[in-house]
Design a protein around this motif. Structure first.
Motif, PDB file in Angstrom:
ATOM      1  N   GLY A  14      -4.712  -1.253   7.119  1.00 17.81           N
ATOM      2  CA  GLY A  14      -4.182  -1.832   5.818  1.00 17.81           C
ATOM      3  C   GLY A  14      -3.254  -3.203   6.149  1.00 17.81           C
ATOM      4  N   LEU A  15      -2.653  -3.275   6.836  1.00 13.38           N
ATOM      5  CA  LEU A  15      -2.272  -4.615   7.220  1.00 13.38           C
ATOM      6  C   LEU A  15      -2.896  -5.634   7.450  1.00 13.38           C
ATOM      7  CD1 LEU A  15       1.145  -3.452   9.041  1.00 13.38           C
ATOM      8  CD2 LEU A  15       1.061  -4.033   6.687  1.00 13.38           C
ATOM      9  N   SER A  16      -4.093  -5.363   8.450  1.00 14.21           N
ATOM     10  CA  SER A  16      -4.954  -6.371   8.727  1.00 14.21           C
ATOM     11  C   SER A  16      -5.961  -6.882   7.386  1.00 14.21           C
ATOM     12  CB  SER A  16      -5.864  -6.137   9.750  1.00 14.21           C
ATOM     13  OG  SER A  16      -6.883  -5.023   9.444  1.00 14.21           O
ATOM     14  N   ALA A  17      -5.992  -5.832   6.636  1.00 13.61           N
ATOM     15  CA  ALA A  17      -6.862  -6.075   5.256  1.00 13.61           C
ATOM     16  C   ALA A  17      -5.968  -7.064   4.414  1.00 13.61           C
ATOM     17  CB  ALA A  17      -6.967  -4.912   4.485  1.00 13.61           C
ATOM     18  N   ASP A  63       3.057  -5.011   2.924  1.00 18.28           N
ATOM     19  CA  ASP A  63       3.622  -3.852   3.288  1.00 18.28           C
ATOM     20  C   ASP A  63       2.950  -2.451   3.234  1.00 18.28           C
ATOM     21  OD1 ASP A  63       5.728  -2.319   4.527  1.00 18.28           O
ATOM     22  OD2 ASP A  63       7.356  -2.884   2.935  1.00 18.28           O
ATOM     23  N   TYR A  64       3.332  -1.407   4.014  1.00 19.18           N
ATOM     24  CA  TYR A  64       2.555   0.013   3.934  1.00 19.18           C
ATOM     25  C   TYR A  64       3.722   0.920   3.984  1.00 19.18           C
ATOM     26  CZ  TYR A  64      -1.150   3.017   5.804  1.00 19.18           C
ATOM     27  OH  TYR A  64      -2.063   3.890   5.785  1.00 19.18           O
ATOM     28  N   LEU A  65       3.666   1.593   2.673  1.00 17.10           N
ATOM     29  CA  LEU A  65       4.778   2.750   2.514  1.00 17.10           C
ATOM     30  C   LEU A  65       4.285   4.080   2.546  1.00 17.10           C
ATOM     31  CD1 LEU A  65       7.724   3.311   1.903  1.00 17.10           C
ATOM     32  CD2 LEU A  65       7.104   2.736  -0.495  1.00 17.10           C
ATOM     33  N   THR A  66       4.326   4.763   3.425  1.00 19.52           N
ATOM     34  CA  THR A  66       3.636   6.369   3.367  1.00 19.52           C
ATOM     35  C   THR A  66       4.437   7.269   2.619  1.00 19.52           C
ATOM     36  OG1 THR A  66       5.021   6.978   5.412  1.00 19.52           O
ATOM     37  CG2 THR A  66       2.907   5.975   5.771  1.00 19.52           C
ATOM     38  N   LYS A  67       3.419   8.091   2.052  1.00 21.43           N
ATOM     39  CA  LYS A  67       3.984   9.216   1.048  1.00 21.43           C
ATOM     40  C   LYS A  67       4.402  10.355   1.970  1.00 21.43           C
ATOM     41  CE  LYS A  67       0.746   7.938  -2.712  1.00 21.43           C
ATOM     42  NZ  LYS A  67      -0.266   8.472  -3.369  1.00 21.43           N
ATOM     43  N   PRO A  68       5.265  11.279   1.632  1.00 21.69           N
ATOM     44  CA  PRO A  68       6.191  11.034   0.565  1.00 21.69           C
ATOM     45  C   PRO A  68       7.244   9.932   0.894  1.00 21.69           C
ATOM     46  CG  PRO A  68       6.902  12.779   1.720  1.00 21.69           C
ATOM     47  CD  PRO A  68       5.667  12.499   2.417  1.00 21.69           C
ATOM     48  N   LEU A  96       0.919  -1.253   0.040  1.00 26.87           N
ATOM     49  CA  LEU A  96       0.026   0.080   0.033  1.00 26.87           C
ATOM     50  C   LEU A  96       0.896   1.491  -0.163  1.00 26.87           C
ATOM     51  CD1 LEU A  96      -2.675  -0.990   2.527  1.00 26.87           C
ATOM     52  CD2 LEU A  96      -2.760  -1.013   0.080  1.00 26.87           C
ATOM     53  N   LEU A  97       0.471   2.317  -0.788  1.00 24.94           N
ATOM     54  CA  LEU A  97       1.341   3.627  -1.088  1.00 24.94           C
ATOM     55  C   LEU A  97       0.165   4.522  -0.611  1.00 24.94           C
ATOM     56  CD1 LEU A  97       2.674   3.268  -4.378  1.00 24.94           C
ATOM     57  CD2 LEU A  97       3.950   2.617  -2.078  1.00 24.94           C
ATOM     58  N   THR A  98       0.517   5.159   0.521  1.00 28.34           N
ATOM     59  CA  THR A  98      -0.665   6.217   1.123  1.00 28.34           C
ATOM     60  C   THR A  98      -0.126   7.400   1.619  1.00 28.34           C
ATOM     61  OG1 THR A  98      -2.626   6.448   2.409  1.00 28.34           O
ATOM     62  CG2 THR A  98      -0.683   4.955   3.150  1.00 28.34           C
ATOM     63  N   ALA A  99      -0.997   8.292   1.763  1.00 28.71           N
ATOM     64  CA  ALA A  99      -0.303   9.468   2.788  1.00 28.71           C
ATOM     65  C   ALA A  99      -0.994   9.218   4.039  1.00 28.71           C
ATOM     66  CB  ALA A  99      -0.797  10.870   2.089  1.00 28.71           C
ATOM     67  N   ARG A 100      -1.796   8.589   4.277  1.00 31.66           N
ATOM     68  CA  ARG A 100      -2.329   7.971   5.606  1.00 31.66           C
ATOM     69  C   ARG A 100      -1.176   7.566   6.436  1.00 31.66           C
ATOM     70  NH1 ARG A 100      -8.610   6.345   5.572  1.00 31.66           N
ATOM     71  NH2 ARG A 100      -9.100   7.920   4.141  1.00 31.66           N
ATOM     72  N   THR A 101      -0.843   8.393   7.488  1.00 33.13           N
ATOM     73  CA  THR A 101       0.325   7.868   8.316  1.00 33.13           C
ATOM     74  C   THR A 101       0.165   7.582   9.844  1.00 33.13           C
ATOM     75  OG1 THR A 101       0.586  10.034   8.976  1.00 33.13           O
ATOM     76  CG2 THR A 101       1.756   9.391   7.137  1.00 33.13           C
ATOM     77  N   GLN A 102      -1.386   7.463  10.351  1.00 33.37           N
ATOM     78  CA  GLN A 102      -1.805   7.221  11.605  1.00 33.37           C
ATOM     79  C   GLN A 102      -1.502   5.826  11.812  1.00 33.37           C
ATOM     80  OE1 GLN A 102      -2.445   9.561  13.789  1.00 33.37           O
ATOM     81  NE2 GLN A 102      -1.968  11.092  12.070  1.00 33.37           N
ATOM     82  N   GLU A 103      -1.282   5.427  12.934  1.00 31.66           N
ATOM     83  CA  GLU A 103      -0.945   4.017  13.439  1.00 31.66           C
ATOM     84  C   GLU A 103      -2.302   3.090  13.113  1.00 31.66           C
ATOM     85  OE1 GLU A 103       0.014   1.080  17.234  1.00 31.66           O
ATOM     86  OE2 GLU A 103       0.750   3.356  17.177  1.00 31.66           O
ATOM     87  N   ALA A 104      -3.290   3.722  13.346  1.00 31.72           N
ATOM     88  CA  ALA A 104      -4.430   2.777  12.992  1.00 31.72           C
ATOM     89  C   ALA A 104      -4.987   2.634  11.767  1.00 31.72           C
ATOM     90  CB  ALA A 104      -5.991   3.842  13.540  1.00 31.72           C
TER      91      ALA A 104
END
Length: 121
Positions: A90-93, A97-102, A77-85
């Motif tokens: 994303g991971l539970s879905a 991996d989860y990569l935050t923008k930028p 997942l590439l996203t600007a959403r950076t909150q732990e929740a």
């Protein structure tokens, strides 16, 4: 590889970087196009934006995981959403991996290599 992002600049930059690293890349702008692309071509990794019109990246991810033909497909997942929740959702879905923008292109390359590593041994 499949790059899915509604931002044409991000989509193009990521696709160019991955292609320069020797990957065959398809890039699409939304969730429905991503699902079509995955069903029509061999894809090893999907780089998936979370916030998109029509269908969110999380909805795409859930559909991929629910289909036996794509359930094991690697998804970053590439996203600007950076909150732990957000990361937990994303991971539970089912994201690998989860990569935050930028993000840096080096970080992107390393994350792609990391999710591909198990199949290259």
């Amino acid at each position: 590889m499949l790059v899915v992002d509604d931002d044409p600049d991000v989509r193009e930059l990521v696709a160019i970087k991955l292609a320069k690293n020797g990957h065959q890349v398809t890039a699409v702008a939304d969730g429905p196009a991503a699902l079509r692309a995955v069903r029509e071509a061999k894809v090893d990794v999907v780089l998936l934006d979370v916030v998109m019109p029509q269908m969110s990246g999380l909805d795409v991810l859930r559909e991929l995981r629910a289909d036996s033909a794509t359930e094991k497909l690697r998804v970053i997942l590439l996203t600007a959403r950076t909150q732990e929740a957000d990361v937990e959702v994303g991971l539970s879905a089912g994201a690998d991996d989860y990569l935050t923008k930028p993000f840096t292109l080096r970080e992107l390359t390393e994350r792609v290599q990391a999710v591909l590593a198990p199949t290259e041994t």
